[in-house]
Design an enzyme around this catalytic site. Sequence first.
Site, PDB file in Angstrom:
ATOM      1  N   HIS A 156       0.867  -1.270   0.050  1.00  0.00           N
ATOM      2  CA  HIS A 156      -0.092   0.127  -0.031  1.00  0.00           C
ATOM      3  C   HIS A 156       0.757   1.251   0.020  1.00  0.00           C
ATOM      4  O   HIS A 156       2.144   1.227   0.536  1.00  0.00           O
ATOM      5  CB  HIS A 156      -1.009   0.109   1.312  1.00  0.00           C
ATOM      6  CG  HIS A 156      -2.199  -0.808   1.111  1.00  0.00           C
ATOM      7  ND1 HIS A 156      -2.049  -2.250   1.470  1.00  0.00           N
ATOM      8  CD2 HIS A 156      -3.303  -0.623   0.583  1.00  0.00           C
ATOM      9  CE1 HIS A 156      -2.996  -2.801   1.207  1.00  0.00           C
ATOM     10  NE2 HIS A 156      -4.104  -2.133   0.856  1.00  0.00           N
ATOM     11  N   LYS A 160      -0.597   5.048   4.393  1.00  0.00           N
ATOM     12  CA  LYS A 160      -1.703   4.152   5.187  1.00  0.00           C
ATOM     13  C   LYS A 160      -1.022   4.049   6.630  1.00  0.00           C
ATOM     14  O   LYS A 160       0.021   3.841   6.926  1.00  0.00           O
ATOM     15  CB  LYS A 160      -1.510   2.710   4.432  1.00  0.00           C
ATOM     16  CG  LYS A 160      -2.710   1.860   5.283  1.00  0.00           C
ATOM     17  CD  LYS A 160      -3.035   0.551   4.116  1.00  0.00           C
ATOM     18  CE  LYS A 160      -3.700  -0.307   4.855  1.00  0.00           C
ATOM     19  NZ  LYS A 160      -5.218   0.199   5.431  1.00  0.00           N
TER      20      LYS A 160
HETATM   21  N1  LIG Z   1     -12.776  -1.103   2.953  1.00  0.00           N
HETATM   22  C1  LIG Z   1     -12.095  -0.485   2.051  1.00  0.00           C
HETATM   23  O1  LIG Z   1     -12.435  -0.959   0.592  1.00  0.00           O
HETATM   24  C2  LIG Z   1     -11.253   0.561   1.943  1.00  0.00           C
HETATM   25  C3  LIG Z   1     -10.717   1.022   3.216  1.00  0.00           C
HETATM   26  N2  LIG Z   1      -9.983   2.008   3.479  1.00  0.00           N
HETATM   27  C4  LIG Z   1      -9.809   2.340   4.816  1.00  0.00           C
HETATM   28  O2  LIG Z   1     -10.683   3.526   4.919  1.00  0.00           O
HETATM   29  C5  LIG Z   1      -9.736   4.503   5.889  1.00  0.00           C
HETATM   30  C6  LIG Z   1      -9.516   5.733   5.378  1.00  0.00           C
HETATM   31  O3  LIG Z   1      -8.781   5.920   4.224  1.00  0.00           O
HETATM   32  P1  LIG Z   1      -8.184   6.837   3.295  1.00  0.00           P
HETATM   33  O4  LIG Z   1      -9.223   7.442   2.685  1.00  0.00           O
HETATM   34  O5  LIG Z   1      -7.264   6.534   2.705  1.00  0.00           O
HETATM   35  O6  LIG Z   1      -7.683   7.825   4.472  1.00  0.00           O
HETATM   36  P2  LIG Z   1      -7.331   9.495   4.732  1.00  0.00           P
HETATM   37  O7  LIG Z   1      -6.509   9.738   5.609  1.00  0.00           O
HETATM   38  O8  LIG Z   1      -7.210  10.049   3.342  1.00  0.00           O
HETATM   39  O9  LIG Z   1      -8.885   9.953   5.071  1.00  0.00           O
HETATM   40  C7  LIG Z   1      -9.320   9.712   6.184  1.00  0.00           C
HETATM   41  C8  LIG Z   1     -10.219  10.752   6.664  1.00  0.00           C
HETATM   42  O10 LIG Z   1     -10.947  10.816   7.895  1.00  0.00           O
HETATM   43  C9  LIG Z   1     -10.669  11.903   8.487  1.00  0.00           C
HETATM   44  N3  LIG Z   1     -10.804  11.723  10.189  1.00  0.00           N
HETATM   45  C10 LIG Z   1      -9.755  11.605  10.807  1.00  0.00           C
HETATM   46  N4  LIG Z   1     -10.353  11.362  12.242  1.00  0.00           N
HETATM   47  C11 LIG Z   1     -11.530  11.773  12.067  1.00  0.00           C
HETATM   48  C12 LIG Z   1     -12.646  12.358  12.827  1.00  0.00           C
HETATM   49  N5  LIG Z   1     -12.323  12.230  14.236  1.00  0.00           N
HETATM   50  N6  LIG Z   1     -13.662  12.789  12.542  1.00  0.00           N
HETATM   51  C13 LIG Z   1     -14.045  12.977  11.198  1.00  0.00           C
HETATM   52  N7  LIG Z   1     -13.189  12.488  10.249  1.00  0.00           N
HETATM   53  C14 LIG Z   1     -11.892  12.159  10.567  1.00  0.00           C
HETATM   54  C15 LIG Z   1      -9.384  12.245   8.332  1.00  0.00           C
HETATM   55  O11 LIG Z   1      -9.027  13.618   8.447  1.00  0.00           O
HETATM   56  P3  LIG Z   1      -7.546  14.197   8.808  1.00  0.00           P
HETATM   57  O12 LIG Z   1      -6.858  14.078   7.630  1.00  0.00           O
HETATM   58  O13 LIG Z   1      -7.888  15.614   9.400  1.00  0.00           O
HETATM   59  O14 LIG Z   1      -6.974  13.128   9.733  1.00  0.00           O
HETATM   60  C16 LIG Z   1      -9.415  12.096   6.671  1.00  0.00           C
HETATM   61  O15 LIG Z   1      -9.926  13.039   6.122  1.00  0.00           O
HETATM   62  C17 LIG Z   1      -8.588   3.741   6.250  1.00  0.00           C
HETATM   63  O16 LIG Z   1      -8.651   2.986   7.601  1.00  0.00           O
HETATM   64  C18 LIG Z   1      -8.344   2.696   5.207  1.00  0.00           C
HETATM   65  O17 LIG Z   1      -7.524   1.470   5.348  1.00  0.00           O
HETATM   66  C19 LIG Z   1      -9.312   2.785   2.273  1.00  0.00           C
HETATM   67  C20 LIG Z   1      -9.693   2.335   1.056  1.00  0.00           C
HETATM   68  C21 LIG Z   1     -10.456   1.132   0.866  1.00  0.00           C
HETATM   69  O1  LIG Z   2      -5.755   2.304   3.038  1.00  0.00           O
HETATM   70  C1  LIG Z   2      -5.998   1.934   1.726  1.00  0.00           C
HETATM   71  O2  LIG Z   2      -5.589   2.524   1.058  1.00  0.00           O
HETATM   72  C2  LIG Z   2      -6.883   0.617   1.921  1.00  0.00           C
HETATM   73  N1  LIG Z   2      -7.006   0.181   2.914  1.00  0.00           N
HETATM   74  C3  LIG Z   2      -8.266  -1.015   3.027  1.00  0.00           C
HETATM   75  C4  LIG Z   2      -7.185  -2.336   3.761  1.00  0.00           C
HETATM   76  O3  LIG Z   2      -6.780  -1.956   5.134  1.00  0.00           O
HETATM   77  O4  LIG Z   2      -7.515  -3.395   3.453  1.00  0.00           O
HETATM   78  C5  LIG Z   2      -8.580  -1.510   1.704  1.00  0.00           C
HETATM   79  C6  LIG Z   2      -7.680  -1.121   0.382  1.00  0.00           C
HETATM   80  O5  LIG Z   2      -6.557  -2.115   0.276  1.00  0.00           O
HETATM   81  C7  LIG Z   2      -7.133   0.055   0.438  1.00  0.00           C
END
Ligand SMILES: NC(=O)C1=CN([C@@H]2O[C@H](COP(=O)(O)OP(=O)(O)OC[C@H]3O[C@@H](n4cnc5c(N)ncnc54)[C@H](OP(=O)(O)O)[C@@H]3O)[C@@H](O)[C@H]2O)C=CC1
Ligand SMILES: O=C(O)C1=N[C@H](C(=O)O)C[C@H](O)C1
Length: 267
Positions: A156, A160
Site C-alpha cells: 500500500h 496508510k
Molecule cells: N474498505 C475499503 O474498501 C477501503 C478501506 N480503506 C480504509 O479507509 C480508511 C480511510 O482511508 P483513506 O481515505 O485512504 O484515509 P485518509 O487519511 O485519506 O482519510 C481519512 C479521513 O478521515 C478523517 N478523520 C480522521 N479522524 C476523524 C474524525 N475524528 N472525525 C472525522 N473525520 C476524521 C481524516 O481527517 P484528517 O486528515 O484531518 O486526519 C481524513 O479526512 C482507512 O482505515 C483505510 O484503511 C481505504 C480504502 C478502501
Molecule cells: O488504506 C487503504 O488504502 C486501503 N485499505 C484497505 C485495507 O486496509 O485493506 C483496503 C484497500 O486495500 C485500500
Amino acid sequence: MSRGPLGVAMHGATGRMGLRIIQLIAEAEDLALSAAIERPGHARMGEDVGPIAGLGPVGMPLVDRIDGPIDVLIDFSAPGASLAIASSCAERGIPLVVGTTGFEPGQRAELDRLTDRIPILVASNFSKAVNLLMHLVGEASRVLGDSADIEVVERHHRFKKDAPSGTALRLAEVAAEAIGTDRFVHGRHGQVGERPAGEIGLHALRTGDNPGEHTVVFGLMGECLELSHRALNRDGFARGALDAARFLAGKPPGRYSMEDLLRLGRG
Ligand SMILES: NC(=O)C1=CN([C@@H]2O[C@H](COP(=O)(O)OP(=O)(O)OC[C@H]3O[C@@H](n4cnc5c(N)ncnc54)[C@H](OP(=O)(O)O)[C@@H]3O)[C@@H](O)[C@H]2O)C=CC1
Ligand SMILES: O=C(O)C1=N[C@H](C(=O)O)C[C@H](O)C1
C-alpha cells in the site's frame, strides 16, 4: 411511486476515499450527497465540499456532526472516529456502511453491538474482485491447505496508517478457517528456524502511492500458486461502498456483509 435520490452522508469527507466517493455521488442519478462530515477543527470546516472535491459548488458545507435527514452514512475515517459516528447513527436510526480498517478487537465488538439498533455493513475491502479473491482463497486453502505454506503479501501507499491491511487480515482469516489454524506470523527476522506447517505469514510493504495490492501465496514442493489482486486506483473500493449504501438503505437492524451483497457463499 418513485422516490427521490438516496441521501448519502460521507464521514471522512476530505480523505482519499471520501473525496472520490463524493465525486461519484455527483455523477450518480440515484444518489445525492446529504452531508459531508469531517473532524472538528478541520481547516476547511464550513466550506462547500464541492470545490474541495474538484467539483463545482454542491451547496453542502463541511460539518463536524450529523444534522438533517440522511438515508445512509458511509464512513472511511479512522477507528475511533468511526465508532463515534456509529453511535450517532445508532441514536438517529441511520444505516451505516463502514470501510475504515485497523479496529482493535474491542472496537470491532463495540461496532457489532450497534447492529441490534441499525443495519451496519462493515467491509475491509469493497472491491468486487477482492471479495471474489477471498472466496477463491477459501477454496484454494481447503484443497491445498494440507500441503501448502500460505503467506499473504500486501502493498500500500506510504500514507496508510494500519498494518497489515484489513484485507490482508481477512484473507489470512479466510485461509486459517479453511485449514483450521489460528497461528499468524507477522513478518520474519533473525534465526526463526524452519517454517512449521500450519502457520500463516503476513507481510506488509509500504511504497509510494500504491492504492493497494494483495497476493496470497500457496507454496508447495516443486510448485507455487499465487492469487493476486491489484487496485489501479480507488474506484473499485468507492463504487463498491456506494453499492453497499444502496443495498443497506431500508434494511432492518443487523450485521450485513459484502458476501450478502454479492451473494458469495463465504469470504
Ligand atoms: N474498505 C475499503 O474498501 C477501503 C478501506 N480503506 C480504509 O479507509 C480508511 C480511510 O482511508 P483513506 O481515505 O485512504 O484515509 P485518509 O487519511 O485519506 O482519510 C481519512 C479521513 O478521515 C478523517 N478523520 C480522521 N479522524 C476523524 C474524525 N475524528 N472525525 C472525522 N473525520 C476524521 C481524516 O481527517 P484528517 O486528515 O484531518 O486526519 C481524513 O479526512 C482507512 O482505515 C483505510 O484503511 C481505504 C480504502 C478502501
Ligand atoms: O488504506 C487503504 O488504502 C486501503 N485499505 C484497505 C485495507 O486496509 O485493506 C483496503 C484497500 O486495500 C485500500
